[in-house]
Design an enzyme around this catalytic site. Structure first.
Site, PDB file in Angstrom:
ATOM      1  N   LYS A  16      76.820  63.117  87.262  1.00 25.88           N
ATOM      2  CA  LYS A  16      76.036  63.356  88.304  1.00 25.88           C
ATOM      3  C   LYS A  16      75.917  64.922  88.177  1.00 25.88           C
ATOM      4  O   LYS A  16      75.105  65.514  88.262  1.00 25.88           O
ATOM      5  CB  LYS A  16      76.390  63.086  89.688  1.00 25.88           C
ATOM      6  CG  LYS A  16      76.285  61.698  90.182  1.00 25.88           C
ATOM      7  CD  LYS A  16      74.971  61.249  90.735  1.00 25.88           C
ATOM      8  CE  LYS A  16      74.609  59.664  90.861  1.00 25.88           C
ATOM      9  NZ  LYS A  16      73.409  59.209  91.238  1.00 25.88           N
ATOM     10  N   ASP A  51      73.955  60.787  98.313  1.00 22.33           N
ATOM     11  CA  ASP A  51      72.850  60.465  97.537  1.00 22.33           C
ATOM     12  C   ASP A  51      72.498  59.110  97.383  1.00 22.33           C
ATOM     13  O   ASP A  51      71.264  58.591  97.382  1.00 22.33           O
ATOM     14  CB  ASP A  51      73.834  60.815  96.182  1.00 22.33           C
ATOM     15  CG  ASP A  51      72.658  60.734  94.887  1.00 22.33           C
ATOM     16  OD1 ASP A  51      71.607  61.265  95.156  1.00 22.33           O
ATOM     17  OD2 ASP A  51      72.985  60.471  93.918  1.00 22.33           O
ATOM     18  N   ASP A  52      73.374  58.201  97.787  1.00 22.06           N
ATOM     19  CA  ASP A  52      72.887  56.828  97.728  1.00 22.06           C
ATOM     20  C   ASP A  52      71.994  56.542  99.002  1.00 22.06           C
ATOM     21  O   ASP A  52      71.139  55.678  98.743  1.00 22.06           O
ATOM     22  CB  ASP A  52      74.278  55.966  97.737  1.00 22.06           C
ATOM     23  CG  ASP A  52      75.106  56.219  96.333  1.00 22.06           C
ATOM     24  OD1 ASP A  52      74.450  55.850  95.259  1.00 22.06           O
ATOM     25  OD2 ASP A  52      76.217  56.753  96.533  1.00 22.06           O
ATOM     26  N   ASN A 103      71.587  49.123  89.716  1.00 26.92           N
ATOM     27  CA  ASN A 103      72.191  49.797  88.692  1.00 26.92           C
ATOM     28  C   ASN A 103      73.189  49.002  88.315  1.00 26.92           C
ATOM     29  O   ASN A 103      73.950  48.825  89.109  1.00 26.92           O
ATOM     30  CB  ASN A 103      72.320  51.381  88.518  1.00 26.92           C
ATOM     31  CG  ASN A 103      70.973  52.233  88.647  1.00 26.92           C
ATOM     32  OD1 ASN A 103      70.171  51.904  88.130  1.00 26.92           O
ATOM     33  ND2 ASN A 103      71.077  52.867  89.750  1.00 26.92           N
TER      34      ASN A 103
END
Ligand SMILES: NC(=O)C1=CN([C@@H]2O[C@H](COP(=O)(O)OP(=O)(O)OC[C@H]3O[C@@H](n4cnc5c(N)ncnc54)[C@H](OP(=O)(O)O)[C@@H]3O)[C@@H](O)[C@H]2O)C=CC1
Ligand SMILES: CC(=O)C(=O)O
Ligand SMILES: [Mg+2]
Length: 641
Positions: free
Chosen positions: A260, A355-356, A497
């Site tokens: 990231k 972020d998620d 993912n």
């Protein structure tokens, strides 16, 4: 003879007085002070005095320092560190020098340029003889490396070649990544990073990032001080419990913060030295790892409850104490039973971003808003159905509801009614409310229970179907066909993912919908030809958002994240989709333009931060896009004096 603490320099290290002077006044000044880590004010003063004792005589023109290697009576070079004489059970001092010249300059990824060092630089920095005679350009180095990376057939080999490059020559690594972003993103990021994490212990030779385990409890601040860089702007931290859709990978999750942050630099232009990848190791519940003798993390079950939260709290306090109020902490791939709580707890005291939950919400909202050009209507005209009601699912749902409410001026409770979620137990409905986790409760609408996705699609009749379950192949032919039966152009997003967990493939989406689906996925798929027409799937991945979002926070000196900033990022991304993109069925712009996209996202986020009074960098730059671009790291080699 002047006395000083730095031990004499040996022949092996290849330094001379000239290189020491060049080090102190030149590029490596910072390196010197880092290698002699300052822990206390006292120690700092001591170090300054040491330094002064070296520099003063030199300034005064005295040549009192004998830094040449001392030969010994028996021949050879004196064993000043006692290394040669120490038996295995004796202690030796691990002295290192970080003066970036000579051999150590070639071994310093931040400054190494390999064969691109000019003749002048080779002479000035003691490199003569350490490199073959040819001098080549960075462009030629890039061409050569891309050629060799393309020769690897196995993605993991490409990944390892890229990681080797990052450890060897940082600027060249970023040059490759920026110039070949569409080709290399799947290598350094999803899907390959998932496999790399699964095999992390065995594929790495050098540690990356900072490991903070339960063993470091009570001394996390000291551990942070071991990191060689001090001016950190962005930290990506994981505890490895939900790595992509691959589950608990414990300490091996380190590949995610490393990956990231590589994107923070390549896509968002944040300096690599300002980025800190962190893995918090509280154990793992992954039996396979616990039984693996080569596992790199703590060989114990995960700590939970107070023990877990105390460690996290110590970390968050140490981060603020060490790097200040404006360091951004991005939570990544925590399991949802901790993620929501950590975000709520530290959202009011720190600059934190999940972020998620939040980055994914922003990117999906952008895709949906952009898709309206293709599927018609406004947000509030659509019905959304999610498979997966965790961080990604409920995060996206909430941001869509927020935007819908802003557009229609309806209360958010009304907007939420257009959004339905299915979890592992079926449709989330009010009769389940008492047993639901808190983040699911707002989505418990009145409806009869339905225990599978297909029934939910048939009954709810969504116009938009979003997969965020982490379970592959759950958008079956029947599900896609049911979506197609209800909609002229069904919008289908398979976000999970890596590729193995994608709810369906691009090919399946286009074939089963007879070319009518507007499709995007979390991990990339190649274009698909169906009945003579080429369909290009978009990549709905938070990588579009977090680099620009973080850059916007950093350049404006923002101290807290606000939901309106997520909406601002989303709006900026949606605006970047061109007619040319739409004509190919794309709802995201191509990653080739990502730096421009990130600058626009950063500018919009920063503008919102100024508007909300949360930005501290004053005065506000007049042209924020231009300012964001001007702040971005360039991987082009610098000239050394
Ligand atoms: N494209 C992108 O940018 C992003 C993609 N993701 C991907 O999204 C996936 C989920 O991440 P996240 O939300 O954080 O994970 P969570 O663990 O928080 O949520 C997973 C959700 O999926 C549900 N679920 C699991 N199995 C099934 C099933 N067989 N049928 C229906 N529902 C199921 C779970 O149900 P229950 O609650 O009942 O257990 C839970 O609600 C991952 O694969 C991740 O890689 C995540 C972030 C960004
Ligand atoms: C993309 C991402 O953040 C995830 O899959 O977790
Ligand atoms: Mg993630």
């Amino acid at each position: 003879m002047t006395s000083f603490n730095i031990p004499p320099i040996t022949q092996r290290q290849g330094f001379s007085i000239k290189s020491r002077i060049c080090g102190f006044f030149g590029t490596s000044k910072r390196k010197i002070s880092q290698s002699h880590r300052v822990v206390t004010a006292e120690k700092e003063q001591e170090e300054q005095e040491d330094m002064e004792s070296i520099l003063k005589p030199l300034r005064d023109g005295e040549s009192v320092l004998d830094l040449s290697p001392r030969s010994t009576v028996s021949g050879g070079v004196e064993d000043v560190y006692g290394e040669d004489r120490a038996t295995e059970d004796q202690l030796v001092t691990p002295w290192t020098f970080s003066v970036a010249s000579g051999y150590s300059l070639l071994r310093d990824p931040q400054y190494n340029k390999g064969l691109a060092f000019t003749e002048k630089e080779r002479d000035a920095h003691y490199l003569c003889g350490l490199l073959p005679p040819t001098v080549i350009t960075q462009q030629l180095q890039e061409k050569k490396l891309m050629k060799s990376i393309r020769e690897y057939q196995v993605p993991l080999q490409k990944y390892m070649a890229m990681m080797d490059l990052q450890e060897r020559n940082e600027r060249l690594f970023y040059k490759l990544l920026i110039d070949n972003v569409e080709e290399l993103l799947p290598v350094v990021y999803t899907p390959t990073v998932g496999e790399a994490c699964q095999k992390y212990g065995s594929i790495f030779r050098r540690p990356q990032g900072l490991y903070i385990s339960l063993k470091e409890k009570g001394k996390i601040l000291e551990v942070l001080k071991n990191w060689p860089e001090r001016s950190i702007q962005v930290i990506v931290v994981t505890d490895g419990e939900r790595i992509l859709g691959l589950g608990d990978l414990g300490c091996q999750g380190m590949g995610i913060p490393v990956g990231k942050l590589a994107l923070y630099t390549a896509l968002g232009g944040v300096r690599p030295s300002a980025c800190l990848p962190v893995t918090i190791d509280v154990g793992t519940n992954n039996e396979k790892l616990l039984n693996d003798e080569f596992y790199i993390g703590l060989g114990q079950k995960r700590a939970t409850g107070k023990e877990y939260y105390d460690l996290l709290h110590e970390f968050m306090c140490a981060v603020k104490q060490n790097y200040g109020e404006k360091v951004l902490v991005q939570f990544e791939d925590f399991a949802n039973h901790n993620a929501f709580e950590l975000l709520a707890k530290y959202g009011t005291t720190h600059l934190v971003f999940n972020d998620d939950i939040q980055g994914t919400a922003s990117v999906v909202l952008a895709g949906v808003v952009a898709a309206l050009k293709l599927i018609g209507g406004i947000l509030a005209d659509h019905t959304f159905l999610f498979l997966g009601a965790g961080e990604a699912g409920t995060g996206i749902a909430e941001l869509i509801a927020l935007e819908m409410s802003k557009q229609t001026k309806a209360p958010i409770e009304e907007s939420r009614k257009k959004i339905w979620l299915v979890d592992s137990k079926g449709l989330i409905v009010s009769s389940r409310k008492n047993s639901l986790q808190h983040f699911k409760k707002p989505w418990a609408h009145d409806h009869e229970p339905l225990n599978n996705l297909l029934d939910a699609v048939k009954v709810i009749k969504p116009t938009v179907l979003i997969g965020s379950s982490g379970v592959g192949r759950t958008f079956t032919k029947e599900v896609v066909q049911a979506m197609t039966a209800n909609n002229e152009k069904p919008l289908i997003m398979a976000l999970s993912n890596p590729t193995s967990q994608s709810e369906c493939t691009a090919e399946e989406a286009y074939q089963w919908s007879e070319g009518r689906a507007i499709f995007a996925s979390g991990s990339p798929f190649d274009p698909v030809e169906y009945k003579g027409k080429v369909y290009v799937p978009g990549q709905a991945n938070n990588a579009y958002i977090f680099p620009g979002f973080g850059l916007g926070l950093v350049i404006s000196g923002t101290i807290r994240v606000h939901d309106d900033m997520l909406l601002a990022a989303s709006e900026a991304l949606a605006k970047q989709v061109t007619d040319e993109n739409y004509n190919k069925g794309l709802i995201y712009p191509p990653f080739t333009d990502i730096r421009k996209i990130s600058a626009n996202i950063a500018a919009n986020v920063a503008a919102k931060a100024y508007e909300l009074g949360l930005a501290t960098r004053l005065p506000r730059p007049a042209d924020l896009v231009q300012y964001a671009e001007s702040c971005m790291y360039s991987p082009v080699y610098r000239n050394y004096r």
